[in-house]
Design a protein around this motif. Structure first.
Motif, mmCIF file in Angstrom:
data_model
loop_
_atom_site.group_PDB
_atom_site.id
_atom_site.type_symbol
_atom_site.label_atom_id
_atom_site.label_comp_id
_atom_site.label_asym_id
_atom_site.label_seq_id
_atom_site.Cartn_x
_atom_site.Cartn_y
_atom_site.Cartn_z
ATOM 1 N N THR A 109 0.823 -1.205 0.000
ATOM 2 C CA THR A 109 0.000 0.000 0.000
ATOM 3 C C THR A 109 0.862 1.261 0.000
ATOM 4 O O THR A 109 0.612 2.213 -0.753
ATOM 5 N N LYS A 110 1.886 1.261 0.850
ATOM 6 C CA LYS A 110 2.767 2.428 0.953
ATOM 7 C C LYS A 110 3.495 2.696 -0.369
ATOM 8 O O LYS A 110 3.573 3.851 -0.826
ATOM 9 N N ILE A 111 4.004 1.639 -0.988
ATOM 10 C CA ILE A 111 4.728 1.798 -2.248
ATOM 11 C C ILE A 111 3.801 2.309 -3.346
ATOM 12 O O ILE A 111 4.149 3.214 -4.122
ATOM 13 N N ILE A 112 2.610 1.744 -3.428
ATOM 14 C CA ILE A 112 1.663 2.186 -4.460
ATOM 15 C C ILE A 112 1.322 3.657 -4.276
ATOM 16 O O ILE A 112 1.295 4.425 -5.245
ATOM 17 N N GLN A 113 1.083 4.070 -3.047
ATOM 18 C CA GLN A 113 0.774 5.479 -2.800
ATOM 19 C C GLN A 113 1.929 6.390 -3.208
ATOM 20 O O GLN A 113 1.710 7.470 -3.765
ATOM 21 N N GLN A 114 3.164 5.951 -2.947
ATOM 22 C CA GLN A 114 4.321 6.767 -3.309
ATOM 23 C C GLN A 114 4.473 6.894 -4.820
ATOM 24 O O GLN A 114 4.836 7.957 -5.333
ATOM 25 N N LEU A 115 4.189 5.814 -5.545
ATOM 26 C CA LEU A 115 4.440 5.793 -6.983
ATOM 27 C C LEU A 115 3.244 6.228 -7.817
ATOM 28 O O LEU A 115 3.371 6.458 -9.020
#
Length: 241
Positions: A109-115
Motif C-alpha cells: 500500500t505504501k509503495i503504491i501510494q508513493q508511486l
C-alpha cells in the motif's frame, strides 16, 4: 539523434520491489531482455547496476523511495516481498499476524501510494501484486499467510476499480514455488518429490513460471485485463486428482 530520441520515448519504465531474488529477480531478467528501463529494490542481496537496471536498497517496512531515484513516468510496478509462515493457528501470536500484514499489505500500500503520481502520468500503467492459492483453497496451518494474501486480493480488485482506466491492477496467485522463501519446504529431494506428486502437472513451479505471468500483466500485451487474480499453480487450485 532522432532515432535515439524515439527509442527513449518508447522505452517503458518499471519498478520491481524485491527485484534481487526469487520471482522478482526473474521479472527483472525478462524485462531486461525486452529492453525496458528498470529500477529494482533489494534488502539483503546486493546486485550491481546494469545498462538499463538500477538497484536501490529498500526496507519496505521503514524506508521511503527517493523520487529522484525514479523515472518521471512509471509504466509498471510489481510488489514482490512476502513471507511463508506456517504453523497451527493456536501457536500464532498477535504480533506474528501484524508483522506479516505490515510486510505484505501495508508495504504494498505504501509503495503504491508513493508511486501513484508517476504512474498516472503514463495513462497506461499496470500494478502486479502477489497472492497465493491458499486464499481460495483452504489449507491447514496457512491462517497467517491467507489473512495477508486475502487482503491483497481485496486490494487488487478495489484498486482496479478506483484506478481504471489509466492504471490496471492484477495479482498472481502461485502454489509452492522453488524460491529461497520456500526452501525449508523443498530442502530435500523427498520433499520436492512429495510436493510434485500433489500437483496435477507433477512438478514444482519455478520462479520463471511465475515471472512470465507477472511480466505479461505488467506489459501492454495484457491491456484489457484488470481486477483479476491469475492462478499460476500447475492446476493445483482447480484440478482434483
Amino acid at each position: 539523434m532522432v532515432n535515439n530520441e524515439n527509442k527513449l520515448k518508447e522505452m517503458r519504465n518499471y519498478v520491481i520491489i524485491g527485484g534481487s531474488s526469487g520471482i522478482g529477480k526473474e521479472i527483472v531478467a525478462i524485462l531486461e531482455k525486452q529492453g525496458a528501463n528498470i529500477v529494482a529494490t533489494y534488502n539483503n542481496n546486493v546486485l550491481q547496476d546494469k545498462q538499463n537496471i538500477r538497484y536501490i536498497k529498500l526496507d519496505v517496512l521503514s524506508d521511503i523511495l527517493n523520487p529522484d531515484d525514479l523515472p518521471e513516468e512509471i509504466h509498471g510496478l510489481a510488489y514482490c516481498p512476502g513471507s511463508i509462515n506456517l504453523k497451527p493457528f493456536h501457536r500464532f501470536k498477535e504480533e506474528d499476524f501484524i508483522e506479516d500484514f505490515k510486510l505484505q499489505v501495508l508495504g504494498a500500500t505504501k509503495i503504491i501510494q508513493q508511486l501513484l503520481p508517476k504512474m498516472k502520468k503514463s495513462h497506461d500503467s499496470s500494478i502486479v501484486l502477489f497472492s497465493t492459492v491458499a486464499v481460495q483453497t483452504g489449507f491447514s496451518f496457512h491462517s497467517q499467510v491467507a489473512i495477508s494474501k486475502g487482503a491483497i486480493e481485496g486490494l487488487t480488485r478495489s484498486l482496479a476499480a478506483e484506478l481504471s482506466p489509466g492504471i490496471r491492477v492484477n495479482a498472481v496467485a502461485p502454489s509452492l514455488t522453488n524460491t529461497n522463501l520456500a526452501s525449508k519446504f523443498l530442502n530435500t529431494q523427498e520433499k520436492v518429490d512429495a510436493q510434485s506428486q500433489k500437483n496435477p502437472l507433477k512438478k514444482i513451479g519455478e520462479p520463471k513460471d511465475i515471472a512470465e505471468a507477472a511480466v505479461f500483466l505488467l506489459t501492454p500485451g495484457s491491456s484489457w485485463i484488470t481486477g483479476q487474480i491469475i492462478h499460476v499453480d500447475g492446476g493445483f487450485s482447480t484440478i482434483k486428482q
